[in-house]
Enzyme design. Structure first.
Site, mmCIF file in Angstrom:
data_model
loop_
_atom_site.group_PDB
_atom_site.id
_atom_site.type_symbol
_atom_site.label_atom_id
_atom_site.label_comp_id
_atom_site.label_asym_id
_atom_site.label_seq_id
_atom_site.Cartn_x
_atom_site.Cartn_y
_atom_site.Cartn_z
ATOM 1 N N ARG A 52 39.380 -49.480 43.934
ATOM 2 C CA ARG A 52 39.565 -50.398 42.812
ATOM 3 C C ARG A 52 39.190 -49.667 41.528
ATOM 4 O O ARG A 52 38.729 -48.526 41.558
ATOM 5 C CB ARG A 52 38.769 -51.719 42.998
ATOM 6 C CG ARG A 52 37.549 -51.627 43.839
ATOM 7 C CD ARG A 52 36.212 -51.441 43.188
ATOM 8 N NE ARG A 52 36.133 -51.713 41.803
ATOM 9 C CZ ARG A 52 35.601 -50.890 40.939
ATOM 10 N NH1 ARG A 52 35.133 -49.718 41.337
ATOM 11 N NH2 ARG A 52 35.536 -51.188 39.664
ATOM 12 N N GLY A 53 39.397 -50.371 40.405
ATOM 13 C CA GLY A 53 39.192 -49.710 39.119
ATOM 14 C C GLY A 53 40.514 -49.099 38.666
ATOM 15 O O GLY A 53 41.216 -48.453 39.463
ATOM 16 N N ALA A 54 40.810 -49.283 37.373
ATOM 17 C CA ALA A 54 42.154 -48.943 36.883
ATOM 18 C C ALA A 54 42.587 -47.509 37.217
ATOM 19 O O ALA A 54 43.677 -47.284 37.749
ATOM 20 C CB ALA A 54 42.202 -49.176 35.372
ATOM 21 N N ARG A 93 48.337 -55.272 42.497
ATOM 22 C CA ARG A 93 47.389 -55.784 41.500
ATOM 23 C C ARG A 93 48.078 -55.753 40.134
ATOM 24 O O ARG A 93 48.396 -54.684 39.627
ATOM 25 C CB ARG A 93 46.098 -54.954 41.483
ATOM 26 C CG ARG A 93 45.419 -54.964 42.840
ATOM 27 C CD ARG A 93 43.939 -54.904 42.827
ATOM 28 N NE ARG A 93 43.235 -55.833 42.010
ATOM 29 C CZ ARG A 93 41.964 -55.633 41.635
ATOM 30 N NH1 ARG A 93 41.332 -54.537 41.987
ATOM 31 N NH2 ARG A 93 41.332 -56.532 40.905
ATOM 32 N N GLN A 209 30.729 -55.962 41.231
ATOM 33 C CA GLN A 209 30.916 -54.513 41.088
ATOM 34 C C GLN A 209 29.749 -53.872 40.330
ATOM 35 O O GLN A 209 29.448 -52.709 40.535
ATOM 36 C CB GLN A 209 32.222 -54.204 40.350
ATOM 37 C CG GLN A 209 33.484 -54.500 41.134
ATOM 38 C CD GLN A 209 34.013 -55.888 40.838
ATOM 39 O OE1 GLN A 209 33.249 -56.805 40.543
ATOM 40 N NE2 GLN A 209 35.305 -56.058 40.935
ATOM 41 N N ASP A 250 41.171 -52.372 31.846
ATOM 42 C CA ASP A 250 42.221 -52.302 32.863
ATOM 43 C C ASP A 250 43.596 -52.141 32.242
ATOM 44 O O ASP A 250 44.518 -51.626 32.867
ATOM 45 C CB ASP A 250 42.156 -53.550 33.746
ATOM 46 C CG ASP A 250 40.851 -53.561 34.515
ATOM 47 O OD1 ASP A 250 40.781 -52.941 35.576
ATOM 48 O OD2 ASP A 250 39.865 -54.120 33.993
ATOM 49 N N ASN A 260 39.776 -56.521 30.603
ATOM 50 C CA ASN A 260 38.745 -55.940 31.466
ATOM 51 C C ASN A 260 38.228 -57.060 32.366
ATOM 52 O O ASN A 260 38.641 -58.220 32.263
ATOM 53 C CB ASN A 260 37.619 -55.321 30.617
ATOM 54 C CG ASN A 260 36.712 -54.425 31.438
ATOM 55 O OD1 ASN A 260 37.185 -53.537 32.141
ATOM 56 N ND2 ASN A 260 35.420 -54.658 31.395
ATOM 57 N N LYS A 261 37.305 -56.713 33.234
ATOM 58 C CA LYS A 261 36.785 -57.674 34.212
ATOM 59 C C LYS A 261 36.365 -58.975 33.549
ATOM 60 O O LYS A 261 35.805 -58.979 32.451
ATOM 61 C CB LYS A 261 35.603 -57.023 34.939
ATOM 62 C CG LYS A 261 34.987 -57.829 36.055
ATOM 63 C CD LYS A 261 35.975 -58.303 37.085
ATOM 64 C CE LYS A 261 36.714 -57.171 37.774
ATOM 65 N NZ LYS A 261 37.859 -57.651 38.583
HETATM 66 O O1 MRU Z 1 38.821 -55.697 40.094
HETATM 67 P P1 MRU Z 1 38.419 -54.275 39.872
HETATM 68 O O2 MRU Z 1 37.114 -53.907 40.477
HETATM 69 O O3 MRU Z 1 39.522 -53.302 40.178
HETATM 70 O O4 MRU Z 1 38.201 -54.298 38.307
HETATM 71 C C1 MRU Z 1 38.517 -53.318 37.488
HETATM 72 C C2 MRU Z 1 37.281 -52.799 36.922
HETATM 73 O O5 MRU Z 1 36.623 -52.013 37.574
HETATM 74 C C3 MRU Z 1 36.819 -53.215 35.623
HETATM 75 O O6 MRU Z 1 37.471 -54.209 34.989
HETATM 76 C C4 MRU Z 1 36.504 -52.003 34.821
HETATM 77 O O7 MRU Z 1 35.591 -52.310 33.862
HETATM 78 C C5 MRU Z 1 37.704 -51.339 34.214
HETATM 79 S S1 MRU Z 1 38.587 -50.377 35.321
HETATM 80 C C6 MRU Z 1 37.951 -48.858 34.987
#
Ligand code: MRU
Length: 375
Positions: A52-54, A93, A209, A250, A260-261
């Site tokens: 996960r994470g962009a 996603r 996270q 993201d 973002n999250k």
């Molecule tokens: O749902 P996730 O864990 O894939 O969420 C994305 C993230 O990790 C965050 O939003 C993050 O701050 C940006 S992605 C580097």
């Protein structure tokens, strides 16, 4: 980054038909490496958040396209198969801009081979492009660290060398990318340069996270940190306990609106109310230059409400457990991201430097995108 003294990336090629990834669903209690060999396994790894994470989602999708070519069935036309896999990967996603960006990049490479490419040529080309996407991601994040560390250093100087307190939300560390991270890369670079830095880590419900990944990463690197409840940030800012906020992103539009999250927007509001600088760190692969207004245009993923209703963690027996938090019959909704409008963002930390969160600021760093206007 180092895990028990050994350097790891979050994803790496394993021979001619697979990739290895760190399974993020079992951290921080277990460090498990998982092998992915087929596009279906890659799709599952992304949607179930094994990765996960962009940035990492983008890199994984890049390798996913290579694995699609490797595992293409002999009895199916090759290009339609590749397009089908591309669509399946992109659908896993919807918010992370890097996902569609990496898949598109691989489709363009494939198109370079003409309408009926030889499969072996496609495998070789997509493999090297996937490696390039991953290497670039790591390199860009390293540069983000260099630029962001200057910011942390200047705050340290203005405080006469006293501890710099950074607040972050979710996980935008090396686990969310191929290496180094976005929001945490400046923290690591500042720490490595001897600056006294401490991080307030938002736990980041519902998937936590922050508590499970950011805290784990920071701890492994030796960076002082405290996990705080998601709603604590505003209180800390009111009492002068936060010097700056750095979050990841993201997807960011050409005007600087940042997805973002979920919960990031509320931190930005609190930061603005308390004159705390609020920075968003991202590699250029996270920009979506085709979008202008982030609130109306960035697609926001809604995930299963079960993630809100339940919580996972280590039980007293030492086994991972999932427990129900609410009445059995209460439904829940689960938006995974929100959008922070550019007006609340002090600046964007990118691999090319720090710029204002505005079309002018962004295009000043990325003039090659000047021609493309939002739809
Ligand atoms: O749902 P996730 O864990 O894939 O969420 C994305 C993230 O990790 C965050 O939003 C993050 O701050 C940006 S992605 C580097």
């Amino acid at each position: 980054m180092l895990v028990d003294g050994k350097h790891y990336r979050t994803i790496w090629r394993d021979g001619e038909d697979g990739v290895l990834v760190i399974d993020q669903t079992v951290l921080p209690h277990e460090f498990r490496i998982t092998r992915l060999c087929t596009p279906a396994e890659v799709c599952h790894a992304i949607s179930s958040m094994i990765v996960r994470g962009a940035g990492l989602i983008g890199a994984t999708a890049g390798y996913g396209m290579w694995l699609a070519a490797v595992s293409a069935p002999e009895n199916r036309p090759f290009v339609p198969w590749m397009k089908e896999c591309a669509a399946a990967l992109t659908a896993t996603r919807p918010t992370a801009g890097n996902l569609a960006w990496a898949v598109e990049r691989q489709l363009k490479r494939l198109a370079d081979l003409g309408p009926e490419p030889c499969r072996d040529d496609a495998v070789a080309l997509l493999r090297s492009e996937a490696e390039r996407i991953a290497d670039e991601d790591a390199e860009f994040c390293r540069s983000i660290g260099r630029h962001g560390a200057e910011l942390v250093a200047s705050i340290a100087r203005s405080k006469g060398g006293k501890t710099v307190h950074v607040l972050t939300h979710c996980n935008a560390g090396w686990l969310a990318f191929v290496d180094y991270g976005s929001a945490l890369s400046p923290v690591y670079a500042a720490f490595d340069a001897g600056i006294d830095v401490h991080v307030w880590v938002d736990e980041t419900r519902p998937r936590n996270q922050g508590a499970s990944l950011t805290a784990w990463e920071l701890g492994r690197h030796g960076v002082r940190h405290d996990i705080i409840a998601d709603n604590a940030g505003g209180h800390l800012m009111q009492h002068g306990m936060v010097d700056l906020v750095i979050t990841g992103a993201d997807r960011v539009t050409r005007r600087g609106d940042a997805a973002n999250k979920i919960g990031t927007y509320l931190k930005a509001l609190a930061a603005a109310d308390n004159s705390v600088p609020f920075y968003v760190a991202l590699p250029s692969s996270t920009f979506d230059f085709s979008l202008g207004d982030g609130v109306s245009d960035i697609p926001i993923e809604e995930r299963d409400g079960g993630e809100v209703r339940r919580i996972r963690g280590l039980g007293e027996t030492g086994k991972t457990e999932s427990v129900l938090l609410c009445p059995e019959s209460s439904p829940a909704r689960n938006w995974a991201f929100d959008v922070t409008p550019a007006r609340l963002v002090t600046g964007l930390i990118t691999e090319r430097g720090i710029c204002a969160a505005s079309e002018e600021g962004i295009l000043g760093l990325y003039p090659e995108h000047s021609g493309r206007c939002p739809a």
